[in-house]
Design a protein around this motif. Structure first.
Motif, PDB file in Angstrom:
ATOM      1  N   LEU A  51       1.459  12.940  -1.224  1.00 53.76           N
ATOM      2  CA  LEU A  51       0.902  11.664  -0.797  1.00 53.76           C
ATOM      3  C   LEU A  51       0.314  11.320   0.395  1.00 53.76           C
ATOM      4  O   LEU A  51      -0.874  10.598   0.331  1.00 53.76           O
ATOM      5  CB  LEU A  51       2.059  10.663  -1.268  1.00 53.76           C
ATOM      6  CG  LEU A  51       2.628  10.767  -2.573  1.00 53.76           C
ATOM      7  CD1 LEU A  51       3.728   9.794  -2.772  1.00 53.76           C
ATOM      8  CD2 LEU A  51       1.553  10.471  -3.718  1.00 53.76           C
ATOM      9  N   PHE A  55      -3.718   9.849   0.891  1.00 52.98           N
ATOM     10  CA  PHE A  55      -3.830   8.472   1.414  1.00 52.98           C
ATOM     11  C   PHE A  55      -4.486   8.596   2.736  1.00 52.98           C
ATOM     12  O   PHE A  55      -5.354   7.728   3.223  1.00 52.98           O
ATOM     13  CB  PHE A  55      -2.476   7.773   1.833  1.00 52.98           C
ATOM     14  CG  PHE A  55      -2.009   7.171   0.267  1.00 52.98           C
ATOM     15  CD1 PHE A  55      -2.701   6.589  -0.636  1.00 52.98           C
ATOM     16  CD2 PHE A  55      -0.778   7.373  -0.121  1.00 52.98           C
ATOM     17  CE1 PHE A  55      -2.187   6.077  -1.810  1.00 52.98           C
ATOM     18  CE2 PHE A  55      -0.038   7.122  -1.167  1.00 52.98           C
ATOM     19  CZ  PHE A  55      -0.990   6.162  -2.113  1.00 52.98           C
ATOM     20  N   LEU A  58      -8.022   8.937   1.843  1.00 49.75           N
ATOM     21  CA  LEU A  58      -8.466   7.781   1.255  1.00 49.75           C
ATOM     22  C   LEU A  58      -8.975   6.760   2.591  1.00 49.75           C
ATOM     23  O   LEU A  58     -10.292   6.260   2.532  1.00 49.75           O
ATOM     24  CB  LEU A  58      -7.484   7.081   0.371  1.00 49.75           C
ATOM     25  CG  LEU A  58      -7.913   5.853  -0.279  1.00 49.75           C
ATOM     26  CD1 LEU A  58      -9.103   6.091  -1.346  1.00 49.75           C
ATOM     27  CD2 LEU A  58      -6.777   5.420  -0.926  1.00 49.75           C
ATOM     28  N   ALA A  59      -8.078   6.753   3.280  1.00 44.69           N
ATOM     29  CA  ALA A  59      -8.524   5.821   4.594  1.00 44.69           C
ATOM     30  C   ALA A  59      -9.607   6.257   5.367  1.00 44.69           C
ATOM     31  O   ALA A  59     -10.486   5.596   5.742  1.00 44.69           O
ATOM     32  CB  ALA A  59      -7.089   5.708   5.425  1.00 44.69           C
ATOM     33  N   VAL A  79     -11.044  11.514  -0.287  1.00 44.70           N
ATOM     34  CA  VAL A  79      -9.898  11.697  -1.182  1.00 44.70           C
ATOM     35  C   VAL A  79      -9.932  13.119  -1.618  1.00 44.70           C
ATOM     36  O   VAL A  79      -8.741  13.854  -1.434  1.00 44.70           O
ATOM     37  CB  VAL A  79      -9.964  10.753  -2.564  1.00 44.70           C
ATOM     38  CG1 VAL A  79      -9.250  11.076  -3.639  1.00 44.70           C
ATOM     39  CG2 VAL A  79     -10.102   9.325  -2.094  1.00 44.70           C
TER      40      VAL A  79
END
Length: 119
Positions: A51, A55, A58-59, A79
């Motif tokens: 995870l 994340f 993504l950030a 991603v």
């Protein structure tokens, strides 16, 4: 047929050898409760790796999109890159766990297959 009587010293020696063998067997036994807790902690670590990588990607993709103005390509690339890194990190953690288990010399117990759960 009865065994010939052995001397006191021979009997003590035989008992000491039996005690040594028994002690060696019991010393290798693991505390299953602690082993279960360690396995659960390693499983949570792998989930966190999976995870966390997604994340973070993504950030970083979101920030790259805002700075470079490349909506949505930075987000998509971030991603995908985060997913690839998280898979690599989980694989590396699993390899470390496997190496540690092999070094300990403890044979894993197999889990029996349960047919009752199928419909």
């Amino acid at each position: 047929m009865s065994m010939p009587p052995e001397s006191r010293e021979e009997a003590i020696k035989r008992l000491n050898e039996s005690a040594s063998v028994l002690e060696a067997k019991t010393a290798r036994e693991i505390n299953h409760e602690l082993a279960g807790q360690a396995a659960a902690s390693e499983a949570w670590r792998i989930i966190a790796d999976l995870l966390g990588g997604v994340f973070v990607g993504l950030a970083l993709g979101f920030v790259f999109d805002r700075v470079a103005g490349t909506n949505p390509w930075g987000l998509i690339g971030g991603v995908l890159l985060g997913f690839a890194v998280s898979i690599w990190m989980a694989w590396r953690t699993a390899q470390r766990i496997t190496a540690k288990a092999e070094a300990s010399g403890v044979e894993p117990k197999s889990v029996p297959f349960d047919d009752e759960e199928e419909d």
